[in-house]
Structures are given as C-alpha cells and as structure tokens.
Design an enzyme around this catalytic site. Structure first.
Site, PDB file in Angstrom:
ATOM      1  N   SER A 141       0.862  -1.189   0.000  1.00 25.90           N
ATOM      2  CA  SER A 141       0.000   0.000   0.000  1.00 25.90           C
ATOM      3  C   SER A 141       0.891   1.229   0.000  1.00 25.90           C
ATOM      4  O   SER A 141       2.009   1.192   0.540  1.00 25.90           O
ATOM      5  CB  SER A 141      -0.879   0.017   1.247  1.00 25.90           C
ATOM      6  OG  SER A 141      -1.523   1.268   1.390  1.00 25.90           O
ATOM      7  N   TYR A 154      -1.735  -0.954  10.369  1.00 30.90           N
ATOM      8  CA  TYR A 154      -1.832  -1.174   8.918  1.00 30.90           C
ATOM      9  C   TYR A 154      -0.525  -0.761   8.234  1.00 30.90           C
ATOM     10  O   TYR A 154       0.033  -1.524   7.422  1.00 30.90           O
ATOM     11  CB  TYR A 154      -3.012  -0.380   8.360  1.00 30.90           C
ATOM     12  CG  TYR A 154      -3.279  -0.614   6.895  1.00 30.90           C
ATOM     13  CD1 TYR A 154      -4.084  -1.675   6.476  1.00 30.90           C
ATOM     14  CD2 TYR A 154      -2.731   0.211   5.919  1.00 30.90           C
ATOM     15  CE1 TYR A 154      -4.339  -1.887   5.123  1.00 30.90           C
ATOM     16  CE2 TYR A 154      -2.981   0.005   4.569  1.00 30.90           C
ATOM     17  CZ  TYR A 154      -3.789  -1.045   4.173  1.00 30.90           C
ATOM     18  OH  TYR A 154      -4.043  -1.255   2.830  1.00 30.90           O
TER      19      TYR A 154
HETATM   20  P1  NAD Z   1     -11.398  -5.787   0.251  1.00 30.93           P
HETATM   21  O1  NAD Z   1     -11.744  -5.719   1.693  1.00 30.93           O
HETATM   22  O2  NAD Z   1     -12.405  -5.368  -0.757  1.00 30.93           O
HETATM   23  O3  NAD Z   1     -10.902  -7.243  -0.122  1.00 30.93           O
HETATM   24  C1  NAD Z   1     -10.021  -7.935   0.710  1.00 30.93           C
HETATM   25  C2  NAD Z   1     -10.329  -9.415   0.607  1.00 30.93           C
HETATM   26  O4  NAD Z   1      -9.423 -10.113   1.495  1.00 30.93           O
HETATM   27  C3  NAD Z   1     -11.758  -9.756   1.076  1.00 30.93           C
HETATM   28  O5  NAD Z   1     -12.401 -10.592   0.138  1.00 30.93           O
HETATM   29  C4  NAD Z   1     -11.541 -10.452   2.413  1.00 30.93           C
HETATM   30  O6  NAD Z   1     -12.528 -11.438   2.696  1.00 30.93           O
HETATM   31  C5  NAD Z   1     -10.178 -11.085   2.207  1.00 30.93           C
HETATM   32  N1  NAD Z   1      -9.520 -11.383   3.486  1.00 30.93           N
HETATM   33  C6  NAD Z   1      -9.423 -10.596   4.571  1.00 30.93           C
HETATM   34  N2  NAD Z   1      -8.812 -11.244   5.566  1.00 30.93           N
HETATM   35  C7  NAD Z   1      -8.523 -12.487   5.092  1.00 30.93           C
HETATM   36  C8  NAD Z   1      -7.905 -13.624   5.654  1.00 30.93           C
HETATM   37  N3  NAD Z   1      -7.464 -13.635   6.904  1.00 30.93           N
HETATM   38  N4  NAD Z   1      -7.758 -14.722   4.888  1.00 30.93           N
HETATM   39  C9  NAD Z   1      -8.221 -14.743   3.605  1.00 30.93           C
HETATM   40  N5  NAD Z   1      -8.831 -13.695   3.029  1.00 30.93           N
HETATM   41  C10 NAD Z   1      -8.982 -12.583   3.769  1.00 30.93           C
HETATM   42  O7  NAD Z   1     -10.070  -4.908   0.112  1.00 30.93           O
HETATM   43  P2  NAD Z   1      -9.366  -4.294  -1.202  1.00 30.93           P
HETATM   44  O8  NAD Z   1      -9.570  -2.837  -1.158  1.00 30.93           O
HETATM   45  O9  NAD Z   1      -9.707  -5.058  -2.410  1.00 30.93           O
HETATM   46  O10 NAD Z   1      -7.835  -4.556  -0.817  1.00 30.93           O
HETATM   47  C11 NAD Z   1      -7.101  -5.663  -1.309  1.00 30.93           C
HETATM   48  C12 NAD Z   1      -5.649  -5.497  -0.877  1.00 30.93           C
HETATM   49  O11 NAD Z   1      -5.132  -4.288  -1.414  1.00 30.93           O
HETATM   50  C13 NAD Z   1      -5.490  -5.407   0.643  1.00 30.93           C
HETATM   51  O12 NAD Z   1      -4.296  -6.053   1.020  1.00 30.93           O
HETATM   52  C14 NAD Z   1      -5.391  -3.909   0.889  1.00 30.93           C
HETATM   53  O13 NAD Z   1      -4.674  -3.622   2.064  1.00 30.93           O
HETATM   54  C15 NAD Z   1      -4.662  -3.462  -0.373  1.00 30.93           C
HETATM   55  N6  NAD Z   1      -4.884  -2.055  -0.730  1.00 30.93           N
HETATM   56  C16 NAD Z   1      -6.117  -1.600  -1.121  1.00 30.93           C
HETATM   57  C17 NAD Z   1      -6.285  -0.262  -1.492  1.00 30.93           C
HETATM   58  C18 NAD Z   1      -7.604   0.303  -1.969  1.00 30.93           C
HETATM   59  O14 NAD Z   1      -7.709   1.533  -2.159  1.00 30.93           O
HETATM   60  N7  NAD Z   1      -8.626  -0.487  -2.218  1.00 30.93           N
HETATM   61  C19 NAD Z   1      -5.185   0.608  -1.432  1.00 30.93           C
HETATM   62  C20 NAD Z   1      -3.960   0.112  -1.017  1.00 30.93           C
HETATM   63  C21 NAD Z   1      -3.808  -1.218  -0.683  1.00 30.93           C
END
Ligand code: NAD
Length: 255
Positions: A141, A154
């Site tokens: 991130s 985080y």
């Molecule tokens: P999201 O919450 O939409 O999806 C995350 C997925 O991970 C979910 O389906 C959830 O069920 C699954 N998950 C959570 N804990 C888990 C576990 N212990 N075991 C298995 N699965 C698990 O989030 P997102 O926005 O799609 O983010 C995806 C990744 O990208 C994350 O690592 C997040 O930190 C990172 N990220 C997202 C953004 C953003 O703006 N969306 C920005 C920077 C980083």
C-alpha cells in the site's frame, strides 16, 4: 499432448482488487485459484464467474498455517502447476484509532493477516513456484510510504510486506521473482460482495485531486500484476511498484 494452461493463485480474491485480478486473468485464459475467508463473497464469485473449469474457490484464512498448507495442496492438485501467487488478502481498513487505545489483539490481527499471511503463502507455494520458475506479487500500500493519523498497525504491516518481498527476491532468485505493488486509492465498489446500504458515488474532487485525473480501478492493479508475472519482467525482482495516479509525488503543503 494438450498444453497446460498457466495457473495463478490470488488470496483475498473473492472481493475488491483481488476479484478484479481474478477476472482479468480468467479473461486472459489463465486458470485461477481464489483463496478467501469470506464464504458469502466466495458464493457470489461462483455466480459472477461462469467459468467453473478454470476457477477454483477455496475458503481459507491466510493467517492460519494448517489452512494455508491444505489450500495450497488442493490448488496444486487441481491446477497441476502453479505459475504465480498474489498475496492480496488484507484487512484493508487502515484506521485503528489512537495508539493509546489500540488493543494488542487489534494490532496483532492486522500483522497476522496482512504480513504473516503473506509469509505463510510464500512458504507453502515456493516449492511449486520454483518448479515453474514462477512469481510472487505481494499487495502492499502507499500507506507503507506515507500516513494519516491512527494507522500504525496497517502501515507497519504493509511496510513489513515490502521488506519481506525484497528478502524473498534475494532468497528465491533466479528461480522465483518476487515484487510488491503499492496501490493508492482504488475504487473497489464494483467488486464488493457486501455492498454498503448507501453507496457514495465518487465526486469530481475525488478524481481531480489525482495527477492522473481519476481514482484507480482494480484493472490498473491487475495490469501491473500481469506485467510482473510475464517474461517481459524477467529483469525485475525485489521491487515495489506504486500505482496511485501520482498522489505520492504530489506536494501538499498548505498555502
Ligand atoms: P477488500 O476488503 O475489498 O478485499 C479484501 C479481501 O481479502 C476480502 O475478500 C476479504 O474477505 C479477504 N480477506 C481478509 N482477511 C482475510 C484472511 N485472513 N484470509 C483470507 N482472506 C482474507 O479490500 P481491497 O480494497 O480489495 O484490498 C485488497 C488489498 O489491497 C489489501 O491487502 C489492501 O490492504 C490493499 N490495498 C487496497 C487499497 C484500496 O484503495 N482499495 C489501497 C492500497 C492497498
């Protein structure tokens, strides 16, 4: 003899960015394994992707070693190979409140899922990735590089993920390459299994504050994953790629 299709495993792939990556690779003709702990989201995936021959969904908590070991074994038995592993599962909500009130269990859960989960996934997939001379991509991130208040757990988990990635690259090369992606603001509303009761549309200012002119999409991240796991990226390992529409390059001192 039929040629085996390449196989990619994506954690947290039943929703959000991970689901976008799964859709992207299914469209490109890959076989896709999704690991996710959310049973409802997995069920929705089954309905959304009408490609059962090329998609395996496994309910798994990536922070639990026995579950990871068994899910990876099932994935490899199904796919007969493993070419790429994207460690994307995460507790994506960065706000854990003031540090004085941050419970150890809350801190620990974010580290367990966001960082230890990626370690466990690497531990169990590496033997198979070595065989295919495959790739690891870890989802970090921009919060590994810059912060808002109250995001210590985080930010630490994502900073650790970038460090884990370059350590893996040194240990696993030249057989396996390992890189991380640091997304900025990616709008995942189109790929959520649990839609908010009142979805807030993005505003002009949400988009226009980005030097790129818009908020990011899961496809922006998926396209980088596709590059990193391709032979075109054969000289790229141990790196972190920021995909944020330019936001971390923007001066933000107030007038
Ligand atoms: P999201 O919450 O939409 O999806 C995350 C997925 O991970 C979910 O389906 C959830 O069920 C699954 N998950 C959570 N804990 C888990 C576990 N212990 N075991 C298995 N699965 C698990 O989030 P997102 O926005 O799609 O983010 C995806 C990744 O990208 C994350 O690592 C997040 O930190 C990172 N990220 C997202 C953004 C953003 O703006 N969306 C920005 C920077 C980083």
């Amino acid at each position: 003899m039929t040629q085996q299709l390449p196989v990619i495993l994506i954690t947290g792939g039943a929703q959000g960015i991970g689901k976008g990556i799964a859709a992207y690779f299914l469209n490109k003709g890959w076989r896709v394994v999704v690991l996710d702990r959310d049973a409802e989201a997995i069920k929705a995936c089954r309905q959304d992707f009408d490609n059962p021959d090329n998609l395996l969904l496994i309910e798994t908590d990536v922070s639990r070693e026995p579950e990871v070991a068994s899910a990876v074994a099932e994935a490899v038995q199904w796919g007969e190979r493993l070419d790429a592993m994207v460690s994307n599962a995460g507790i994506a909500d960065p706000d854990t409140g003031p540090i004085e009130a941050l419970e150890l269990a809350q801190w620990q859960r974010r580290i367990d899922v966001n960082l230890t989960g990626a370690f466990l996934m690497a531990k169990y997939t590496v033997p198979h990735l070595r065989q295919s001379r495959g790739n690891i991509v870890n989802m970090a991130s921009t919060r590994a590089l810059q912060s808002e208040p109250h995001s210590e757990a985080y930010a630490a988990s994502k900073g650790g993920l970038i460090a884990l990635t370059h350590a893996l690259a040194m240990s696993l090369g030249p057989d396996v390459r390992a890189n991380s992606i640091s997304p900025g603001w990616i709008d995942v509303s189109a790929w959520q299994a649990h839609a908010p009761s009142e979805p807030q549309p993005l505003s002009d200012s949400d988009h226009n504050q980005h030097p790129s002119g818009r908020v990011g999409k899961p496809d922006d991240v998926a396209a980088m994953v596709a590059y990193l796991v391709s032979p075109e990226a054969g000289f790229v390992t141990g790196q972190n790629f920021v995909i944020d529409g330019g936001m971390t390059r923007k001066m933000i001192y107030e007038e």
